[in-house]
Scaffold this motif. Structure first.
Motif, mmCIF file in Angstrom:
data_model
loop_
_atom_site.group_PDB
_atom_site.id
_atom_site.type_symbol
_atom_site.label_atom_id
_atom_site.label_comp_id
_atom_site.label_asym_id
_atom_site.label_seq_id
_atom_site.Cartn_x
_atom_site.Cartn_y
_atom_site.Cartn_z
ATOM 1 N N ASN A 1 8.012 -4.289 45.207
ATOM 2 C CA ASN A 1 9.657 -3.652 44.893
ATOM 3 C C ASN A 1 10.164 -4.844 45.783
ATOM 4 N N THR B 1 9.877 -6.395 49.954
ATOM 5 C CA THR B 1 11.306 -6.822 49.644
ATOM 6 C C THR B 1 11.521 -8.181 50.186
ATOM 7 N N ASP C 1 14.440 -3.376 31.050
ATOM 8 C CA ASP C 1 14.041 -3.284 32.357
ATOM 9 C C ASP C 1 13.441 -4.806 32.916
ATOM 10 N N SER D 1 9.954 2.969 39.727
ATOM 11 C CA SER D 1 10.581 2.886 41.045
ATOM 12 C C SER D 1 9.681 3.598 41.998
ATOM 13 N N TYR E 1 13.947 -3.973 46.992
ATOM 14 C CA TYR E 1 14.179 -2.700 47.693
ATOM 15 C C TYR E 1 14.871 -2.854 48.838
ATOM 16 N N HIS F 1 17.804 -2.448 45.058
ATOM 17 C CA HIS F 1 17.319 -2.095 43.702
ATOM 18 C C HIS F 1 16.084 -1.508 43.899
ATOM 19 N N ASP F 2 15.645 -0.340 43.574
ATOM 20 C CA ASP F 2 14.299 0.388 43.561
ATOM 21 C C ASP F 2 13.814 0.274 42.347
ATOM 22 N N GLN F 3 12.965 -0.910 42.349
ATOM 23 C CA GLN F 3 12.142 -0.973 41.174
ATOM 24 C C GLN F 3 10.887 -2.010 41.282
#
Length: 215
Positions: free
Chosen positions: A115, A58, A152, A160, A118, A121-123
C-alpha cells in the motif's frame, strides 16, 4: 512473498555496491536496520486491519527520511549527520534511503503487493507478472494491464486495507484465529530467493574482509 532474510540480502548487495569508502560493518548495519523497518508493520496489522504492508510500506516513509537527510546535510548550519562515520554519514544515510525503497518496499510491491501511498490513498498495488519477447506476439508484459477497460491504476490495484490481508507469521489471518493456527516465518520460498541470499552473503563477506585488510 519475500522474507525479511531476502530483504536483508538485497540490502546487503545495495550497501556493498553503493557505500563506497564508507563501507564497513557499522555502516552496513545501519542500512540493514533501516530495511528491516518496513516489515515491522506486520505487528501493526494486529491492531489495524490491513496494516501489514501498509503502515510502513508506504513510500511516504522513505520520502520522509529523504527530507530529513536533505534538511540535515544541506539546510542546517550544523549537521548532526556530518560528523559521524568519519564524515561519510550523509552517504550512509542516502544509501539507507535507497535500500528502504528497493530492498525494503520494492520486493513486496513487485510481489503480493504493498500500500505505497497509505494513508493518503488506501490502495494496495502489486506488479507481479512477466516481460518477454515473442516472435509471434512481440513484446509481451503482464505487470500492468494496458487494456482500455482496465481500471484502478491500470490493473495493478488489488484492494484497500478493508479488502486485503497479507499473511505473516505474526498475523496469519484476519479475524479470530483457531487454536492450531500455523505460523510460518519464511526464509527463502524459491531457488532464486535462496540464490540471492547466498550471493549476498558471499559478496558482503568479501567486502568486509577487504575493508578489514585495508585498515
Amino acid at each position: 512473498m519475500p522474507s525479511t532474510v531476502v530483504h536483508l540480502a538485497l540490502a546487503g548487495l545495495i550497501g556493498a555496491a553503493l557505500l563506497g569508502r564508507a563501507f564497513d560493518a557499522r555502516a552496513l548495519l545501519v542500512v540493514l536496520a533501516l530495511v528491516v523497518v518496513p516489515d515491522l508493520d506486520a505487528f501493526g496489522g494486529l491492531f489495524i486491519p490491513g496494516g501489514h504492508r501498509a503502515l510502513l510500506h508506504t513510500l511516504l516513509f522513505p520520502a520522509g527520511l529523504a527530507v530529513l537527510v536533505y534538511w540535515d546535510t544541506r539546510v542546517r548550519a550544523d549537521s548532526w549527520l556530518a560528523d559521524r562515520f568519519d564524515g561519510h554519514t550523509p552517504r550512509v544515510a542516502w544509501v539507507g534511503v535507497l535500500a528502504v525503497v528497493f530492498a525494503g518496499i520494492g520486493p513486496d510491491l513487485f510481489g503480493a503487493g504493498a500500500n505505497i501511498f497509505y494513508p493518503i490513498h488506501d490502495q494496495f498495488y502489486a506488479f507481479n507478472g512477466k516481460l518477454e519477447l515473442s516472435t509471434q506476439r512481440g513484446l509481451v508484459q503482464t505487470f500492468v494491464d494496458l487494456a482500455p477497460e482496465a481500471t484502478d491504476g491500470g490493473g495493478v490495484a488489488v484492494g484497500s486495507t478493508e479488502d486485503v490481508h497479507i499473511s505473516s507469521g505474526v498475523d496469519p489471518q484476519r479475524g479470530p484465529e483457531p487454536a492450531n493456527v500455523d505460523r510460518v516465518f519464511p526464509i527463502a520460498r524459491s531457488g532464486y530467493q535462496l540464490l540471492l541470499v547466498i550471493t549476498s552473503i558471499v559478496v558482503v563477506g568479501v567486502r568486509l574482509v577487504e575493508t578489514r585488510l585495508a585498515d
